[in-house]
Scaffold this active site. Structure first.
Site, PDB file in Angstrom:
ATOM      1  CG  ASN A 174      -0.381  -0.048   2.502  1.00 27.89           C
ATOM      2  OD1 ASN A 174       0.791  -0.369   2.633  1.00 27.89           O
ATOM      3  ND2 ASN A 174      -1.147   0.267   3.523  1.00 27.89           N
ATOM      4  CD  GLU A 270       5.077  -0.130  13.460  1.00 28.66           C
ATOM      5  OE1 GLU A 270       3.884  -0.311  13.738  1.00 28.66           O
ATOM      6  OE2 GLU A 270       5.896   0.336  14.275  1.00 28.66           O
ATOM      7  CB  CYS A 304      -1.645  -0.346   8.883  1.00 29.06           C
ATOM      8  SG  CYS A 304      -0.657   1.137   8.942  1.00 29.06           S
TER       9      CYS A 304
HETATM   10  P1  NAP Z   1       1.739  -8.962   3.403  1.00 29.29           P
HETATM   11  O1  NAP Z   1       1.057  -9.916   2.528  1.00 29.29           O
HETATM   12  O2  NAP Z   1       2.046  -9.368   4.799  1.00 29.29           O
HETATM   13  O3  NAP Z   1       3.088  -8.552   2.641  1.00 29.29           O
HETATM   14  C1  NAP Z   1       3.971  -7.616   3.172  1.00 29.29           C
HETATM   15  C2  NAP Z   1       5.347  -7.831   2.596  1.00 29.29           C
HETATM   16  O4  NAP Z   1       5.852  -9.078   3.066  1.00 29.29           O
HETATM   17  C3  NAP Z   1       5.378  -7.928   1.076  1.00 29.29           C
HETATM   18  O5  NAP Z   1       6.563  -7.338   0.619  1.00 29.29           O
HETATM   19  C4  NAP Z   1       5.400  -9.429   0.842  1.00 29.29           C
HETATM   20  O6  NAP Z   1       5.943  -9.795  -0.397  1.00 29.29           O
HETATM   21  C5  NAP Z   1       6.294  -9.864   1.974  1.00 29.29           C
HETATM   22  N1  NAP Z   1       6.198 -11.276   2.319  1.00 29.29           N
HETATM   23  C6  NAP Z   1       5.209 -12.153   2.047  1.00 29.29           C
HETATM   24  N2  NAP Z   1       5.507 -13.371   2.564  1.00 29.29           N
HETATM   25  C7  NAP Z   1       6.695 -13.253   3.177  1.00 29.29           C
HETATM   26  C8  NAP Z   1       7.524 -14.129   3.916  1.00 29.29           C
HETATM   27  N3  NAP Z   1       7.199 -15.398   4.139  1.00 29.29           N
HETATM   28  N4  NAP Z   1       8.692 -13.662   4.408  1.00 29.29           N
HETATM   29  C9  NAP Z   1       9.040 -12.378   4.225  1.00 29.29           C
HETATM   30  N5  NAP Z   1       8.295 -11.489   3.536  1.00 29.29           N
HETATM   31  C10 NAP Z   1       7.141 -11.915   3.035  1.00 29.29           C
HETATM   32  O7  NAP Z   1       0.935  -7.585   3.517  1.00 29.29           O
HETATM   33  P2  NAP Z   1       0.309  -6.700   2.377  1.00 29.29           P
HETATM   34  O8  NAP Z   1      -0.870  -7.417   1.821  1.00 29.29           O
HETATM   35  O9  NAP Z   1       1.385  -6.234   1.442  1.00 29.29           O
HETATM   36  O10 NAP Z   1      -0.172  -5.434   3.216  1.00 29.29           O
HETATM   37  C11 NAP Z   1      -1.381  -5.433   3.903  1.00 29.29           C
HETATM   38  C12 NAP Z   1      -1.162  -5.704   5.375  1.00 29.29           C
HETATM   39  O11 NAP Z   1      -0.109  -4.915   5.866  1.00 29.29           O
HETATM   40  C13 NAP Z   1      -2.366  -5.331   6.211  1.00 29.29           C
HETATM   41  O12 NAP Z   1      -2.538  -6.289   7.222  1.00 29.29           O
HETATM   42  C14 NAP Z   1      -1.974  -4.003   6.827  1.00 29.29           C
HETATM   43  O13 NAP Z   1      -2.620  -3.680   8.016  1.00 29.29           O
HETATM   44  C15 NAP Z   1      -0.511  -4.195   7.018  1.00 29.29           C
HETATM   45  N6  NAP Z   1       0.163  -2.917   7.066  1.00 29.29           N
HETATM   46  C16 NAP Z   1       0.613  -2.483   8.270  1.00 29.29           C
HETATM   47  C17 NAP Z   1       1.242  -1.251   8.362  1.00 29.29           C
HETATM   48  C18 NAP Z   1       1.740  -0.721   9.668  1.00 29.29           C
HETATM   49  O14 NAP Z   1       2.554   0.191   9.638  1.00 29.29           O
HETATM   50  N7  NAP Z   1       1.292  -1.236  10.797  1.00 29.29           N
HETATM   51  C19 NAP Z   1       1.427  -0.489   7.218  1.00 29.29           C
HETATM   52  C20 NAP Z   1       0.944  -0.964   6.002  1.00 29.29           C
HETATM   53  C21 NAP Z   1       0.314  -2.196   5.934  1.00 29.29           C
HETATM   54  P3  NAP Z   1       4.999 -10.281  -1.604  1.00 29.29           P
HETATM   55  O15 NAP Z   1       4.219  -9.081  -2.004  1.00 29.29           O
HETATM   56  O16 NAP Z   1       5.954 -10.751  -2.600  1.00 29.29           O
HETATM   57  O17 NAP Z   1       4.123 -11.371  -1.058  1.00 29.29           O
HETATM   58  O1  G3H Z   2      -0.789   1.442   5.964  1.00 30.59           O
HETATM   59  C1  G3H Z   2      -0.077   1.738   6.908  1.00 30.59           C
HETATM   60  C2  G3H Z   2       0.646   2.989   6.945  1.00 30.59           C
HETATM   61  O2  G3H Z   2       1.702   2.919   7.862  1.00 30.59           O
HETATM   62  C3  G3H Z   2      -0.314   4.082   7.302  1.00 30.59           C
HETATM   63  O3  G3H Z   2       0.246   5.302   7.050  1.00 30.59           O
HETATM   64  O4  G3H Z   2      -1.426   6.634   8.321  1.00 30.59           O
HETATM   65  O5  G3H Z   2       0.165   7.732   6.767  1.00 30.59           O
HETATM   66  O6  G3H Z   2      -1.677   6.322   5.863  1.00 30.59           O
HETATM   67  P1  G3H Z   2      -0.733   6.558   6.982  1.00 30.59           P
END
Ligand code: NAP
Ligand code: G3H
Length: 503
Positions: A174, A270, A304
């Site tokens: 994202n 995060e 997130c």
């Molecule tokens: P995701 O599926 O967990 O993927 C995140 C990253 O991890 C991607 O680069 C992904 O690569 C990689 N990845 C996948 N499997 C892995 C493994 N086994 N080992 C190491 N890396 C791996 O998450 P997303 O769908 O991209 O993002 C959505 C999620 O992220 C939501 O749950 C959201 O809340 C969370 N998020 C949290 C924050 C925060 O700051 N708290 C910020 C943004 C998003 P691939 O794309 O190649 O699978």
């Molecule tokens: O999606 C997760 C990001 O850390 C949220 O950042 O609050 O600036 O959109 P933001």
């Protein structure tokens, strides 16, 4: 025939592609055609066009990248701070100069609208500059031994912050630019080398971002990129013996996996969230509605920190909803290039998952107030009232444009339900009563509480913390630098020393 996007090939991006669609691989500071046989086709979530073919790196190539990062790190750590600062400033300038390219890429690759994509680029440039300045201001301490014990009067400790080595940076889809920069910049300023593993849907943007860092003059090997599916190379990367620190943003599911497989490598994580907006009866309802609507639906709720549930009493709900519903009805829905507020979700599967949560809630008696219309992965902003604890929407992270309203009897029940979530990223409290706000803020089991404002990570020098399933450690410019360094102490044992006067 499949529509293909023509990737930018001018100026600093001339060497990044091999023809129109094949992205190259950065080997030792040079963009080369990847000699491996596997690529990943990146399609646009907007209309399925082919955005590019990125290399699916082999484990041998990954070894090579980490070896190079390991070798380059020492020289980079020994380079003067001014050189590191200057490189970050140049990267910031380039980021701004090439913002239009990044905006196009983010629109094509992750369906982010132009306004938000531009903000992502400019925010990242500002992040780079602020990190350079914070690097100048970081310093260690002098500690006197007799502060602890009189016999240690001849001991003086100097503490320094030293780099950890090779940092592996893994951002989510994202924010493929900003959540990469917020890992790369703090890693580099203190003398680490960084290997970026971009999200697959976001890896074209990640490669172009790497080209900006290249052009900024970071020495070969100091900032590199590895592409490939996390499901295939994730474990290999995160358990690699040459990785000294991992900074990860993504889902809690992958976060748990990293926790299990990585052993003793320091980590910043995060993860997901289910941020609650608690609206007290005395709140300014117009303000609360404005914040909640933009917080819930910006980038189609794929943040997130999106407002993922509202906790409000029956007495106040009618007034709050009177303000929320018309605002949601006015949100524009469509394509990123038209700057629609709500754009297609990242994938068909993601949209289907959100649809499942909506269907489950409606089947169990929740009331649809607006939305629940879908064309493939484009979901209209949806508000559902009277969501109850037996519905999945009350607990699961939707990561999409749907806002559940949960009725509570009082503030105490709101706090109880807020804390019952497995997540603990942020919460928001809307009230005119500062005593109530502070009292509730202290009870909430989250990293940060916003008073009279939606959840948000920024400004990016603020601490950003996830507790429970939402993460580990604190991000934010200074906090990230601290997490990517360790304290080293040098103790002087001064045998002729008469001790300090004063403190
Ligand atoms: P995701 O599926 O967990 O993927 C995140 C990253 O991890 C991607 O680069 C992904 O690569 C990689 N990845 C996948 N499997 C892995 C493994 N086994 N080992 C190491 N890396 C791996 O998450 P997303 O769908 O991209 O993002 C959505 C999620 O992220 C939501 O749950 C959201 O809340 C969370 N998020 C949290 C924050 C925060 O700051 N708290 C910020 C943004 C998003 P691939 O794309 O190649 O699978
Ligand atoms: O999606 C997760 C990001 O850390 C949220 O950042 O609050 O600036 O959109 P933001």
């Amino acid at each position: 025939m499949e529509r293909t996007i023509s990737l930018p090939r001018e100026g600093i991006f001339a060497a990044v592609t091999d023809g129109d669609t094949r992205l190259k691989f950065l080997r030792d500071g040079q963009w080369v055609s990847y000699d491996g046989d596997r690529t990943i086709a990146i399609h646009s979530p907007v209309d399925g066009s082919l955005v590019g073919l990125v290399p699916a790196l082999s484990t041998e190539t990954i070894d090579e990248v980490f070896q190079r990062a390991h070798e380059a790190q020492k020289g980079w750590a020994e380079a003067g701070l001014e050189e590191r600062v200057a490189c970050l400033y140049r990267a910031a300038d380039l980021m701004e100069r090439h913002a239009d390219t990044l905006v196009d890429l983010l629109g094509w690759e992750i369906a982010k609208n132009r306004k938000d994509a531009r903000e992502e680029a400019t925010r990242s440039a500002q992040y780079l500059r602020f990190t350079a300045e914070e690097g100048r201001r970081m310093h260690g301490e002098m500690m006197r031994g007799d502060a602890f014990a009189p016999f240690a009067r001849n001991k003086v400790a100097l503490t320094f912050r030293v780099p950890l080595g090779v940092v592996l940076a893994i951002p989510p889809f994202n924010y493929p630019v900003n959540l990469a920069v917020s890992k790369i910049a703090p890693g580099l300023i203190c003398g680490n080398s960084v290997v970026l593993k971009p999200p697959t849907q976001g890896s074209v943007s990640g490669i172009y971002l790497t080209a900006i860092f290249q052009e900024a003059g970071f020495p070969p090997g100091v900032m590199q990129v590895v592409t490939g599916r996390g499901s295939e190379i994730g474990d290999y990367l995160t358990t690699h013996p040459l990785v000294n620190m991992i900074t990860f943003t993504g889902s809690s599911t992958i976060g748990w996996r990293l926790g299990k497989v990585t052993g003793m490598v320091p980590m910043l994580m995060e993860l997901g969230g289910k941020d609650a907006a608690i609206v007290l009866n005395d709140a300014d309802m117009e303000l609360a509605a404005k914040e909640i609507v933009s917080g819930a639906f910006a980038y189609s709720g794929q943040r997130c920190t999106a407002m993922k549930r509202v906790l409000v009493t029956d007495d106040a709900a009618w007034l709050l909803l009177k303000h929320i519903v018309p605002k949601v009805e006015k949100l524009s829905v469509g394509n990123p290039e038209d700057d629609a507020f709500v754009t297609p979700m990242i994938s068909q599967e993601a949209a289907e998952f959100v649809q499942e949560l909506i269907d489950d809630a409606l089947a169990k008696g929740a009331k649809l107030l607006v939305g629940n219309r879908r064309e493939k992965n484009l979901l209209w902003p949806t508000v559902i009232d009277e969501v109850t604890a037996d519905m999945r929407l009350a607990w699961e992270e939707q990561f999409g444009p749907v806002l559940p309203i949960i009725r509570v009897k009082d503030a105490a029940e709101a706090v109880r339900l807020a804390n019952q979530s497995e997540y603990g990223l942020q919460s928001a409290i809307f009230t005119r009563n500062i005593d109530a706000a502070l009292g509730i803020a202290h009870q909430l089991e989250v990293g940060s509480v916003q008073i009279n404002g939606k959840s948000a990570r920024g400004p990016d020098h603020f601490p950003f913390i996830g507790v429970k399933a939402s993460g580990m450690g604190a991000q934010g410019v200074r906090y990230s630098i601290e997490a990517m360094t360790r304290v080293k102490a040098i103790v002087f044992n001064l045998h002729e020393w008469q001790g300090f006067s004063g403190l």
